[in-house]
Design a protein around this motif. Structure first.
Motif, PDB file in Angstrom:
ATOM      1  N   GLN A  57      44.333  33.544  62.299  1.00  0.00           N
ATOM      2  CA  GLN A  57      44.713  34.516  61.609  1.00  0.00           C
ATOM      3  C   GLN A  57      44.629  34.953  60.997  1.00  0.00           C
ATOM      4  N   PRO A  58      44.876  36.579  61.543  1.00  0.00           N
ATOM      5  CA  PRO A  58      44.725  37.612  61.336  1.00  0.00           C
ATOM      6  C   PRO A  58      45.303  38.462  60.012  1.00  0.00           C
ATOM      7  N   GLN A  59      46.275  37.874  60.233  1.00  0.00           N
ATOM      8  CA  GLN A  59      47.217  38.380  58.844  1.00  0.00           C
ATOM      9  C   GLN A  59      47.109  37.849  57.916  1.00  0.00           C
ATOM     10  N   LEU A  60      46.806  36.769  58.220  1.00  0.00           N
ATOM     11  CA  LEU A  60      46.612  36.108  56.229  1.00  0.00           C
ATOM     12  C   LEU A  60      44.996  36.673  55.961  1.00  0.00           C
ATOM     13  N   ILE A  61      45.641  37.553  54.940  1.00  0.00           N
ATOM     14  CA  ILE A  61      44.487  38.508  53.758  1.00  0.00           C
ATOM     15  C   ILE A  61      43.520  37.480  52.935  1.00  0.00           C
ATOM     16  N   ALA A  62      44.490  36.601  52.440  1.00  0.00           N
ATOM     17  CA  ALA A  62      43.772  36.088  51.379  1.00  0.00           C
ATOM     18  C   ALA A  62      44.181  34.445  50.972  1.00  0.00           C
ATOM     19  N   ALA A  63      43.210  33.694  50.215  1.00  0.00           N
ATOM     20  CA  ALA A  63      44.434  32.651  49.498  1.00  0.00           C
ATOM     21  C   ALA A  63      43.790  32.581  48.110  1.00  0.00           C
ATOM     22  N   VAL A  64      44.574  32.605  47.357  1.00  0.00           N
ATOM     23  CA  VAL A  64      43.936  32.598  45.941  1.00  0.00           C
ATOM     24  C   VAL A  64      44.271  31.504  45.076  1.00  0.00           C
ATOM     25  N   ARG A  65      43.808  30.129  44.270  1.00  0.00           N
ATOM     26  CA  ARG A  65      44.139  29.176  43.353  1.00  0.00           C
ATOM     27  C   ARG A  65      43.561  29.075  42.826  1.00  0.00           C
ATOM     28  N   HIS A  66      43.383  27.894  41.572  1.00  0.00           N
ATOM     29  CA  HIS A  66      43.481  27.624  40.325  1.00  0.00           C
ATOM     30  C   HIS A  66      41.772  27.343  40.204  1.00  0.00           C
ATOM     31  N   GLY A  67      41.415  27.997  39.239  1.00  0.00           N
ATOM     32  CA  GLY A  67      39.761  28.394  39.716  1.00  0.00           C
ATOM     33  C   GLY A  67      39.693  27.573  37.654  1.00  0.00           C
ATOM     34  N   GLY A  68      40.366  27.258  37.320  1.00  0.00           N
ATOM     35  CA  GLY A  68      40.049  26.537  35.366  1.00  0.00           C
ATOM     36  C   GLY A  68      40.852  27.329  34.611  1.00  0.00           C
ATOM     37  N   HIS A  69      41.013  27.388  33.346  1.00  0.00           N
ATOM     38  CA  HIS A  69      42.175  28.375  32.896  1.00  0.00           C
ATOM     39  C   HIS A  69      40.062  29.551  31.724  1.00  0.00           C
ATOM     40  N   LYS A  70      40.848  30.568  31.462  1.00  0.00           N
ATOM     41  CA  LYS A  70      40.492  31.940  31.264  1.00  0.00           C
ATOM     42  C   LYS A  70      41.021  32.712  30.200  1.00  0.00           C
ATOM     43  N   PRO A  71      40.382  32.822  29.398  1.00  0.00           N
ATOM     44  CA  PRO A  71      40.841  33.644  27.633  1.00  0.00           C
ATOM     45  C   PRO A  71      41.195  35.217  28.606  1.00  0.00           C
ATOM     46  N   LEU A  72      42.753  35.776  28.350  1.00  0.00           N
ATOM     47  CA  LEU A  72      42.633  37.522  28.622  1.00  0.00           C
ATOM     48  C   LEU A  72      41.664  38.241  28.276  1.00  0.00           C
ATOM     49  N   ALA A  73      40.751  38.945  28.830  1.00  0.00           N
ATOM     50  CA  ALA A  73      40.160  39.660  28.506  1.00  0.00           C
ATOM     51  C   ALA A  73      40.804  41.343  28.297  1.00  0.00           C
ATOM     52  N   PRO A  74      40.399  42.139  27.182  1.00  0.00           N
ATOM     53  CA  PRO A  74      41.455  43.086  26.569  1.00  0.00           C
ATOM     54  C   PRO A  74      41.525  43.839  27.754  1.00  0.00           C
ATOM     55  N   GLU A  75      40.316  44.614  28.281  1.00  0.00           N
ATOM     56  CA  GLU A  75      40.456  45.641  29.540  1.00  0.00           C
ATOM     57  C   GLU A  75      41.603  45.050  30.906  1.00  0.00           C
ATOM     58  N   ILE A  76      41.747  43.473  30.931  1.00  0.00           N
ATOM     59  CA  ILE A  76      42.971  42.894  32.524  1.00  0.00           C
ATOM     60  C   ILE A  76      44.060  43.244  31.636  1.00  0.00           C
ATOM     61  N   GLU A  77      44.184  43.051  29.941  1.00  0.00           N
ATOM     62  CA  GLU A  77      45.348  43.581  29.090  1.00  0.00           C
ATOM     63  C   GLU A  77      45.786  45.043  29.722  1.00  0.00           C
ATOM     64  N   ARG A  78      44.941  45.413  29.752  1.00  0.00           N
ATOM     65  CA  ARG A  78      44.934  46.954  29.485  1.00  0.00           C
ATOM     66  C   ARG A  78      45.864  47.460  30.522  1.00  0.00           C
ATOM     67  N   LEU A  79      44.994  46.851  31.989  1.00  0.00           N
ATOM     68  CA  LEU A  79      45.290  47.055  33.492  1.00  0.00           C
ATOM     69  C   LEU A  79      46.617  46.204  33.382  1.00  0.00           C
ATOM     70  N   LEU A  80      46.874  45.614  32.954  1.00  0.00           N
ATOM     71  CA  LEU A  80      48.328  44.604  33.228  1.00  0.00           C
ATOM     72  C   LEU A  80      49.639  45.868  31.980  1.00  0.00           C
ATOM     73  N   ARG A  81      49.585  46.169  31.630  1.00  0.00           N
ATOM     74  CA  ARG A  81      50.722  46.805  31.100  1.00  0.00           C
ATOM     75  C   ARG A  81      50.449  48.189  31.610  1.00  0.00           C
ATOM     76  N   ALA A  82      49.544  48.513  32.435  1.00  0.00           N
ATOM     77  CA  ALA A  82      49.470  49.958  32.954  1.00  0.00           C
ATOM     78  C   ALA A  82      50.506  49.740  34.438  1.00  0.00           C
ATOM     79  N   VAL A  83      50.327  48.094  34.793  1.00  0.00           N
ATOM     80  CA  VAL A  83      51.017  48.443  35.895  1.00  0.00           C
ATOM     81  C   VAL A  83      52.616  48.824  36.005  1.00  0.00           C
ATOM     82  N   PRO A  84      53.625  48.400  35.913  1.00  0.00           N
ATOM     83  CA  PRO A  84      54.573  49.647  35.917  1.00  0.00           C
ATOM     84  C   PRO A  84      54.592  50.495  35.340  1.00  0.00           C
ATOM     85  N   GLN A  85      53.638  51.412  34.459  1.00  0.00           N
ATOM     86  CA  GLN A  85      53.132  52.763  34.342  1.00  0.00           C
ATOM     87  C   GLN A  85      53.340  53.720  35.733  1.00  0.00           C
TER      88      GLN A  85
END
Length: 387
Positions: A57-85
């Motif tokens: 399936q060459p059109q299948l780019i990625a499969a993403v699974r639940h890898g457990g729980h992880k606290p949100l890092a400040p840098e990722i939170e900053r990138l999330l806020r930038a998505v709509p901007q």
């Protein structure tokens, strides 16, 4: 929530003239994948990503699974806020240069995704790149198939929710502009005001991956999106000089110019611009694939778009990756996926990260200026498309 989210390329939205080998399509999908990853981290979920999991399936780019729980890092939170901007800014920038200190963060963002962002500082190299941009533009505009694609996907004035609207196309290019800019307005651009010319010497950066091939394209797309979100968070505007890398001759000349042993993936124009309006995004329903009968006990997702891994971020982002793992067609965990555990699922589990993913990257005609999606549903396998 679903046990797996699949990201598929929408092959019907490929651009065979501008992107004959699908490189920019995979870049777009990589950008969508990065948004999905940080959206999951924003929900406290550590994503485990398998790139190109099924050779059939060459059109299948990625499969993403639940890898457990992880606290949100400040840098990722900053990138999330930038998505709509984050919006591609095809308008002239101010003459205020991007300071050396502002250049560090995008370069670090590329490194975090195992890519390299080469800032072109030498004046002779910039002059050579201006020539390459003009050469590539002339080559493409002499191709009738390319011109047809350009007209199809740009200069929209109706209610379309894809392509580049005329309002986002920027002003008409003029003969005195030092850099050749594409005309995305299809004749609908407003007249350029006096004194509102393009900057004579923008900051130009070239993104390259450390590998070559289809996987490297997806990795570069994730690096691109991290660079774009980092720039948006810092107030730096970005647009593309894609013609240089879309024409094989100028792409190879650029590789030699920057003394790289790997082909350049993306060329960026960066500077301090004024706010630009958001462009439309496709409806979530248009980005979902039907779940085949054999997968009804699971959930499926796929994304789509125009213009753009180590599927993991760096260690501090808390993402793991299994690039060579064969596809898992049933929900039971396997020895090659030690982080996947079967958990009881509620009768109707719904997890929706789609607003973040859809806003990541739409707009321009070329594949790394895309739009994407991710929407889970009551099933336990979700599939989305990225074109």
């Amino acid at each position: 929530m679903p046990t797996v989210i699949e990201l598929h390329a929408d092959l019907e939205r490929r651009l065979p003239a501008a992107d004959p080998d699908g490189t920019e399509m995979r870049l777009a999908c990589g950008a969508a994948l990065f948004n999905l990853r940080i959206a999951m981290l924003g929900a406290g979920i550590r994503p485990t990503v398998t790139l190109l999991p099924d050779p059939d399936q060459p059109q299948l780019i990625a499969a993403v699974r639940h890898g457990g729980h992880k606290p949100l890092a400040p840098e990722i939170e900053r990138l999330l806020r930038a998505v709509p901007q984050r919006h591609t800014n095809r308008h002239p920038f101010s003459d205020v240069a991007v300071a050396t200190s502002e250049q560090y963060a995008p370069r670090r963002a590329a490194l975090d995704e195992r890519a390299w962002l080469h800032i072109v500082t030498e004046l002779g190299q910039r002059a050579s790149m201006r020539g390459l941009a003009a050469q590539a533009h002339q080559t493409q505009m002499a191709d009738a198939a390319f011109r047809d694609e350009l007209c199809t996907w740009t200069g929209n004035t109706d209610e379309r929710d894809d392509g580049v609207p005329a309002a986002a196309g920027g002003p008409y290019p003029e003969l005195h502009d030092r850099w050749v800019m594409r005309n995305f307005s299809a004749g609908h651009a407003s007249t350029r005001l006096p004194g509102k010319d393009f900057e004579a010497d923008p900051l130009v950066a070239v993104l390259t991956s450390h590998l070559i091939g289809r996987t490297a394209d997806v990795e570069a797309g994730q690096a691109l999106q991290r660079v774009l979100l980092t720039a948006a968070a810092d107030g730096v505007s970005v647009s593309y000089l894609s013609q240089i890398v879309e024409v094989p001759a100028t792409r190879d000349a650029l590789r030699r110019l920057i003394d790289s042993d790997r082909p350049p993936q993306v060329v960026l124009r960066m500077g301090h611009g004024w706010p630009v309006p958001a462009t439309p995004r496709r409806q979530i329903a248009d980005l979902l694939l039907p779940v085949p009968f054999r997968f009804r006990s699971r959930a499926i997702v796929a994304p789509s778009g125009h213009e753009s891994v180590d599927a993991g971020l760096s260690a501090h982002d808390g993402i793991s990756t299994n690039q060579r793992v064969p596809p898992v067609r049933r929900s039971a965990p396997t020895a090659t996926h030690p982080s996947v555990r079967q958990r009881p699922q509620p009768r109707r589990a719904v997890w929706d990260a789609s607003p973040l993913i859809r806003q990541g990257h739409a707009g321009r005609r070329s594949r790394h200026e895309h739009q994407h999606a991710s929407v889970p549903g009551p099933a336990r396998r979700t599939t989305a498309t990225c074109g």
